[in-house]
Structures are given as C-alpha cells and as structure tokens.
Scaffold this active site. Sequence first.
Site, PDB file in Angstrom:
ATOM      1  N   GLY A  50       0.971  -1.130   0.104  1.00  0.00           N
ATOM      2  CA  GLY A  50      -0.012   0.047  -0.022  1.00  0.00           C
ATOM      3  C   GLY A  50       0.952   1.127  -0.119  1.00  0.00           C
ATOM      4  O   GLY A  50       1.991   1.317  -0.736  1.00  0.00           O
TER       5      GLY A  50
ATOM      6  N   SER B   4       5.889  -5.443  -1.359  1.00  0.00           N
ATOM      7  CA  SER B   4       5.773  -3.945  -1.906  1.00  0.00           C
ATOM      8  C   SER B   4       6.061  -3.166  -0.607  1.00  0.00           C
ATOM      9  O   SER B   4       7.246  -3.280   0.026  1.00  0.00           O
ATOM     10  CB  SER B   4       4.359  -3.708  -2.355  1.00  0.00           C
ATOM     11  OG  SER B   4       4.427  -2.397  -2.920  1.00  0.00           O
ATOM     12  N   ALA B   5       5.131  -2.254  -0.159  1.00  0.00           N
ATOM     13  CA  ALA B   5       5.664  -1.513   1.195  1.00  0.00           C
ATOM     14  C   ALA B   5       6.106  -2.097   2.335  1.00  0.00           C
ATOM     15  O   ALA B   5       7.087  -1.959   3.098  1.00  0.00           O
ATOM     16  CB  ALA B   5       4.426  -0.609   1.547  1.00  0.00           C
TER      17      ALA B   5
END
Lengths: 235, 235
Positions: free
Chosen positions: A90, A122-123
């Site tokens: 996110g 991802s994040a």
Amino acid sequence: MDTRLLLISNSTNAGEEYLAYPMGEIGKFLRGVKAVRFIPYAAVTFSYDEYEAKVQRRFDGLGIRVESLHRFTDPKGAVQSAEALVVGGGNTWCLLRKMQEFGLLPVVRARVAAGMPYVGWSAGSNVACPTIKTTNDMPIVEPSGFEAFGLVPFQINPHYLDANPAGHAGETREDRIREFMVENPSVWVVGLREGTMLRKEGSDLQLIGGRAARIFRQGEPPREVNPGDDLKFLF
Amino acid sequence: MDTRLLLISNSTNAGEEYLAYPMGEIGKFLRGVKAVRFIPYAAVTFSYDEYEAKVQRRFDGLGIRVESLHRFTDPKGAVQSAEALVVGGGNTWCLLRKMQEFGLLPVVRARVAAGMPYVGWSAGSNVACPTIKTTNDMPIVEPSGFEAFGLVPFQINPHYLDANPAGHAGETREDRIREFMVENPSVWVVGLREGTMLRKEGSDLQLIGGRAARIFRQGEPPREVNPGDDLKFLF
C-alpha cells in the site's frame, strides 16, 4: 542469527488474481504456521477490515488464519506473541508512520532476530530495509523519520521498472536509484522486478521468480542477477 | 498581493532540447529582467556548475544572466537582492533539504509576496506548494520536514501521467493522488501533464500548453481543465 524473511516485490501481477503468483512460496515459507499477525497500515483507500478479509481469502488456501493488528488493543503485544508476521503493501509512508505511532519497530526487530518468520510485499518489503529511501510511494503523510526495520543491510526497490511509458520525459527508476546512490554511496540497492521475491533463510539469500533483479551500488556498473546466483555480497 | 509565478511541469519534453518548450513563456514572464538568481540544489548526479551552465545556455537566448546560489557565500542575501528567482528541477528532497539548511524558505516567501517573479519547473514547481507531499521523487535524503514555500494554496503533481507502462501492476499516478486526498482531504491537487504550466499574475491563474490538467479533491470526481478555463476555484 537465523532470521527468516520473504520479501516480495508486488502482491499481484497485471491480469492475475490478488497474491496469486507468490502464494506457493508463501505457503512453503510458512509451513507449519497456524496463524499470522498481519500489519494492515499501508491501506489508505480501503479499510483495515477489508484488507484483512482480502488477505484471509488467499491464506484460506494455506489453512492459515490472518489476525490483523488493528483488532488488538495492544499491537505491540500482538507482535510479541505472533507465530509469524505478514506486512502488506500500500502506501509505505502511512505504514511507517502508524508503526512508529504504535512503537512497533523495536519489537518487530527483536522478534525477527529471534527467528519469527517475516513476510512482506511491496511497502512491506520496503520497511524491511534500513530506511524507506527507495520507496516509489508518494509521501502523503510525514513520518517521524525515514528509518525502518533494517532486517537486511541493503535497500529494496519493489516494482522495479526498466522504462517509462513511451513519450514520458520524467526520471526512469534507474535515474532515481542513481540519485539515491550519490547520496547513499555505501548502500546496495536491489531493483526487484514484479513477479519476483527474495527469500532469506539464515545466511542463505535467494532470488525467486522468473526474472532477474538489477543490483546497484555507487561506483559499480549495475548488475543483473538471476535466480540461483550467489547473493551473499549483499550482506 | 500580486504574486507572480510560472510553475512548469517539466523542463523538457521527450525528444526535444532542454527547456525548449517553455522558453517562450519564460521569456514573456521575465520580460525586462536582466539577471535571475538560480537555485540549483535539486541537481544530484551532476554539479551545480554544470546545472548553471546548462540553464545559462538557454537563457542566453533571452539575454538574461543566470547567477546560481551556490556561487554566493550568503545564499539568503542572494535571494534578498534577486530581480527574479528560478528554481530548477531534479530531486525535490535534495532541493528542499538544502534550502532548509540555508534558511531560504522565509526569505523566498517574503520576496515572492513582495512581487519578485518566481519560475520553477518540476521539483521547482513542487516546492512552490504548501508541502512536497505530491512529489514523484524518491526520498533519497531526509529533510527536516515536508513543508515548502506555500506560494499557492494547492498541490501540484508535475509530470502528471495517465497510465503505467503496459503490464506494470504498481499504482498509477491517479491511485497515488487518491491516497493523498484521503490523508489530506481539504487540499486541491493539480495533475500537471508534461508540456504544460501554470502562470499566476496577481489573482489571475492560467493553464498554458497543449494539454488539459487533471484536478483532484477528496469527495469530488476528478475534473479536466483546459487552457482558458477559469481556475480561480483553486484559491
């Protein structure tokens, strides 16, 4: 210390179902785990409840329960007693700021150092690095600092991308990483292309997936590494 | 106050010479100006000397001298006595951090409020906004805070881009701005496409260039505005 990390570039490849491509590796990595604690704070345009449910639907296939930290009155305690930790993607800035607010950084570091498995995408892979200085995300909130978990000594650039859309003149990802290197010359950067991940088991580090990763360090030409290559130089 | 601003999306369109497309507008905007003071601190992979020379070569065509702040022992004083200020693109984080170190923010604000013309492109347009929270740049250095000049009350996203390269699953620019709006619901965002700019002369705000801009605010559908449209709602 035998830390165990699965650091995934992206949740979902274009045209595929959510978390489809990494699910087999997540299952192998979490073999024997009954429940994971989930950090949902990178979610911005949807609720933590929705995020937990979305991830649970995929983890159902592994027979693993997903318990999101936003349901606990004591998020630190929830990490303290976790079997394994999963950090979803996110917005990296929102994720880091919330974790700072709840004082999660030291307890996650300590539990990972003591062997708790860590899965991020991802994040969630960005915050496993020393800082979030190689995130692609827009800095929509201001954290108290850029320092992150530091579970690995190098930086990951997730969703690594080779080119801009045709006709776009903005910096390429490689341009941006070259700027990073000038300001941070002693730090390795792993450009982790979509569809790939890094798995660390003790002192063993593997690139997994169907594509090479692009590795950068100031003063050296970028190098492409392939699944199976020795990545120990990153430590 | 009759502030004068020329806020340009990008220095250079793909396939064109450096600063080619905005040069006519810069010339009109700076009519009568003999010398500009130039802020080069967004440069990372090339020197401030090189940056000054590159911009000077273009400004030669306008008969305007470019005096880069890195040549002054007192950068604040150089802004204080500037006829006009030009802030070049590069990395927004490096630009802001250096300007914070030199204490330039209050003096630039005061001079612009008193009528000094301000020209920025890319990072130089980002820092004209209240914060740098809509930059596209990688946060390769940590500034002391995200607050910027605040010469306009809205945020600009320069190099605004409609789509990702085919097959790439990362967030689109619009996804990122939607996240910004959730966290900053009272702030307008102008997605300023390449090849376009905003010119403010007193209370008049114009979009200039061959493409529409995409405007965002939480709770409203994104709207496309064209050159000639009334943009006063942004104030």
